[in-house]
Design a protein around this motif. Structure first.
Motif, PDB file in Angstrom:
ATOM      1  N   SER A 311       0.695  -1.301   0.047  1.00  0.00           N
ATOM      2  CA  SER A 311       0.142   0.061  -0.066  1.00  0.00           C
ATOM      3  C   SER A 311       0.774   1.436   0.099  1.00  0.00           C
ATOM      4  O   SER A 311       0.178   2.306   0.306  1.00  0.00           O
ATOM      5  N   LYS A 328      -1.855   4.041  -0.831  1.00  0.00           N
ATOM      6  CA  LYS A 328      -3.033   3.359  -1.687  1.00  0.00           C
ATOM      7  C   LYS A 328      -3.904   3.034  -0.720  1.00  0.00           C
ATOM      8  O   LYS A 328      -3.939   2.394   0.517  1.00  0.00           O
ATOM      9  N   SER A 329      -5.269   3.535  -1.093  1.00  0.00           N
ATOM     10  CA  SER A 329      -6.579   3.245  -0.338  1.00  0.00           C
ATOM     11  C   SER A 329      -7.691   2.961  -1.078  1.00  0.00           C
ATOM     12  O   SER A 329      -7.901   3.810  -2.111  1.00  0.00           O
ATOM     13  N   GLU A 330      -8.622   2.084  -1.082  1.00  0.00           N
ATOM     14  CA  GLU A 330      -9.708   1.764  -1.910  1.00  0.00           C
ATOM     15  C   GLU A 330      -9.208   1.882  -3.639  1.00  0.00           C
ATOM     16  O   GLU A 330      -9.978   2.771  -4.340  1.00  0.00           O
ATOM     17  N   TRP A 374      -3.569  12.280   0.018  1.00  0.00           N
ATOM     18  CA  TRP A 374      -4.175  11.823   1.583  1.00  0.00           C
ATOM     19  C   TRP A 374      -4.845  12.465   2.596  1.00  0.00           C
ATOM     20  O   TRP A 374      -3.900  13.603   2.744  1.00  0.00           O
ATOM     21  N   LEU A 388       0.375   1.811   7.276  1.00  0.00           N
ATOM     22  CA  LEU A 388      -0.986   1.747   7.673  1.00  0.00           C
ATOM     23  C   LEU A 388      -1.306   1.165   8.885  1.00  0.00           C
ATOM     24  O   LEU A 388      -2.486   0.977   9.521  1.00  0.00           O
TER      25      LEU A 388
END
Length: 713
Positions: A311, A328-330, A374, A388
């Motif tokens: 991520s 990285k998210s979703e 972000w 994360l």
């Protein structure tokens, strides 16, 4: 004669044309089978190094579609084959022009698509779609083509799922248009298996010809996440990738294909059972080609396990340990604002990516970005395994001021262990785990890159350490180092009986010179490098510096010889007697200056430590070079190199060279010719070797030649 010409013209007009010198035999169609080329006689083609890029040329010659797969056939016959060199094919030459005769070897079995192809794309899995009917290729209008049709095309071509479907993506076209609308269910084997209805169009609006990008068929299996495991590529069938010569630079391409983060580590693992593998050419991948296009089938005893970060990634950097940070998210990547990120957060990121400690955190260091930001502030303690895992609080910002996206540089995980100081010892690099670096044909030119990484001084010497039973090591090729890549990005797994011990100087270096024995003098104190003013430095000081760096006696001492400098100046006057081991062993008195007049920073040239010993004069004898110690040079010395030796010793022109037996107990140097011919000195171009033959050289020995000091220092 005129009558014969008329007959030939009539025969040509009646369709008796020259035979095509390329064919596929024994397959299910004329576009599949064993590849044969005619050059005087028909012969199969040797499978060595053949990838889909070369196969695409054969498919094009046959007026088939795209190259789908290659297979390696281990024929037992004694039939001679044609070897077709990939470099020759990629230069645009015809297959027949690239063929050389070879004894029996595995043959190429090739499958091309029969009736569809993608043209003008960046890979075999992208391009403008064309369909073949009645020996003619036609483009397809996007109004007659949908996502389910695209799924069938990508599968028929051996690619991954469709990722982009867009008109004019791969150029406009004046070719005829396909006049039927495809009605695929998505499960069909080929596009022409799909239902079709007559379309009302015979032309297509500009920009409306189907452009299609299929994803690359790459996956990681058996790991803890979709971004870790055994690397497999599909070419006909899913196969593991042979790890030979693979580095993190190639692994990064696989991570990018999978939309994972940065490449963290590669591991070579012995197979539990026999299974064909794919060898992927690193040169091909680094040229920008897709992994599948660069693969050739071959047997292998090893699989490659690859770990990508899940991520986080660093983009647009000079190495895998530097770049603009993205999270990285979703399924979406976002940049991070530097106000939401601190030193402890950076420590976690660098550790997660397998790099060394953070060395630079700075906004806009690796380019501006319009990507989404972000929106949370990271609150790491510095001990977490992944970014994360850190605590987060909502940030008040959804955008970030220009130049404020986090740019991060992590140090390279490189060290020297077991030596007298941090600048000497056995070379180790961390990629997943710390390993020693095996014998890789290195010279001092490659060693200098290590010394630079460690913020040590100049490279002084290099040794091999021997292991009787061999150990797992890293191999680092000199070409990769010279390309400017980080050492960690260049390692590949290797079983070796030799590892490398390096010695760098601790506190002095020569910079901007033409060799490691020339340049502007800099001295290190309190982690900072300073130039030296020539008024504080004399001939005896120069003798100590040249000896400390493993060079010959000083030959030139002159200010500004190697460029002006704005760096800080050394504020003490050196008072060497000339016998000291290091410059900082010399006495010093405080100098009255904190700056130096332009052109007055010390520039120093030391002679190359080369000599001829045991002959009738100093201009004849066994060639020896000093790198830490004096050693003879093995027999692989060209006349050109020998002439350079004579010139360096001021001994006139080269007369002769002779090979003789040396002592079996004494190590020697092997000269790397490409290095010498590039203009580098002999000392920089030798690598440790073991041989029983050494070289004697005789120079003309001009009368009155000035003798260069070459004795022990």
């Amino acid at each position: 004669m005129d009558h014969l010409l008329v007959v030939l013209v009539l025969l040509w007009g009646s369709g008796l044309q020259a035979e095509d010198p390329v064919r596929l035999v024994g397959g299910a169609s004329r576009c599949a089978g064993t590849l044969e080329v005619k050059q005087g006689e028909w012969r199969p083609v040797d499978a060595t190094y053949w990838t889909l890029k070369e196969a695409a040329v054969a498919c094009r010659d046959l007026d088939c579609g795209s190259a789908v797969s290659t297979e390696r056939l281990n024929e037992n016959s004694r039939t001679r084959v044609w070897r077709i060199k990939p470099d020759c094919v990629r230069s645009g030459s015809a297959l027949t022009d690239c063929a050389t005769s070879l004894p029996s070897s595995p043959n190429v079995e090739l499958t091309c698509s029969d009736s569809i192809r993608l043209v003008n794309g960046s890979s075999l899995c992208s391009g403008r779609l064309e369909v073949k009917s009645e020996q003619s290729w036609s483009s397809v209008c996007e109004a007659d083509f949908d996502q389910q049709d695209a799924e069938v095309v990508c599968r028929e071509l051996g690619c991954g799922a469709p990722s982009v479907l867009q008109g004019a993506l791969y150029g406009e076209v004046e070719a005829p248009m396909w006049t039927k609308e495809f009605q695929c269910g998505g499960h069909e084997s080929t596009l022409l298996d799909c239902g079709r209805s007559d379309s009302t169009r015979s032309t297509c609006s500009p920009g409306k010809a189907v452009g299609l990008t299929c994803s690359e068929p790459v996956r990681l299996v058996g790991g803890a996440s979709r971004c870790a495991g055994t690397l497999e590529v599909k070419q006909g069938e899913w196969r593991p990738v042979d790890p030979t010569y693979w580095t993190l630079k190639e692994a990064a391409v696989a991570c990018r294909n999978l939309d994972c983060g940065s490449a963290v580590s590669t591991t070579q693992r012995k197979k539990l059972f026999s299974r064909p593998a794919l060898r992927i050419s690193s040169e091909c991948v680094q040229s920008g080609s897709a992994l599948r296009d660069c693969a050739s089938p071959r047997p292998s005893k090893y699989n490659m396990d690859l770990t990508c970060s899940d991520s986080i990634r660093l983009v647009n950097g000079s190495s895998l340990c530097s770049g603009r940070l993205e999270v990285k998210s979703e399924q979406s990547w976002s940049s991070v604002c530097e106000a939401d990120f601190d030193q402890q957060d950076a420590e976690v990121v660098c550790r997660e990516l397998g790099c060394g400690a953070p060395s630079v955190i700075q906004g806009a260091l690796y380019g501006e970005v319009e990507a989404p930001m972000w929106t949370k502030e990271f609150q790491c303690g510095g001990h977490e395994s992944t970014l994360l895992d850190c605590g987060r609080s909502d940030s008040t910002r959804s955008t970030c001021s220009p130049g404020k996206a986090v740019g991060l540089t992590c140090s390279e995980p490189v060290r020297l262990v077991g030596g007298a100081s941090r600048c000497a010892g056995t070379l180790e690099v961390k990629q997943g785990e710390w390993r020693q670096v095996g014998e890789s044909g290195w010279t001092l030119k490659e060693a200098a890159a290590v010394c630079r990484h460690l913020d040590c001084g100049s490279a002084v010497s290099m040794r091999h350490k021997t292991y009787k039973s061999g150990i797992n090591t890293w191999e680092i090729t000199s070409d990769c180092v010279h390309s400017g890549s980080a050492l960690r990005d260049c390692v590949s797994s290797q079983y070796s009986y030799f590892t490398m011990d390096l010695t760098c100087s601790d506190s002095i270096r020569l910079v901007n010179g033409s060799s490691l024995c020339s340049g502007r003098l800099e001295v290190k104190s309190e982690q900072s490098w300073s130039s030296v003013c020539e008024a504080d430095f004399d001939q005896q000081d120069a003798e100590v510096v040249c000896r400390e760096l493993g060079c010959g006696a000083p030959s030139v001492l002159q200010g500004a010889l190697y460029g002006e400098v704005e760096a800080s100046m050394w504020t003490k006057e050196f008072q060497c007697g000339g016998h000291e081991s290091t410059l900082l062993d010399c006495g010093r008195s405080d100098s009255t200056r904190s700056t130096c007049s332009p052109g007055k920073a010390v520039g120093l040239t030391c002679s190359d430590p080369v000599r001829l010993v045991g002959g009738a004069s100093r201009c004849a004898g066994t060639l020896e070079v000093k790198q830490g110690e004096w050693r003879p040079v093995d027999t692989y010395v060209s006349e050109k190199v020998a002439a350079l030796v004579c010139r360096a010793l001021d001994c006139g022109s080269f007369v002769s060279r002779e090979t003789r037996e040396g002592s079996s107990s004494r190590p020697v140097w092997r000269v790397t010719f490409d290095c010498v011919h590039s203009g580098s000195t002999l000392r920089e171009c030798v690598t440790p070797d073991a041989t029983y033959t050494i070289m004697d050289i005789t120079c003309s020995g001009q009368q009155g030649a000035e003798v260069m000091p070459t004795g022990e220092h």
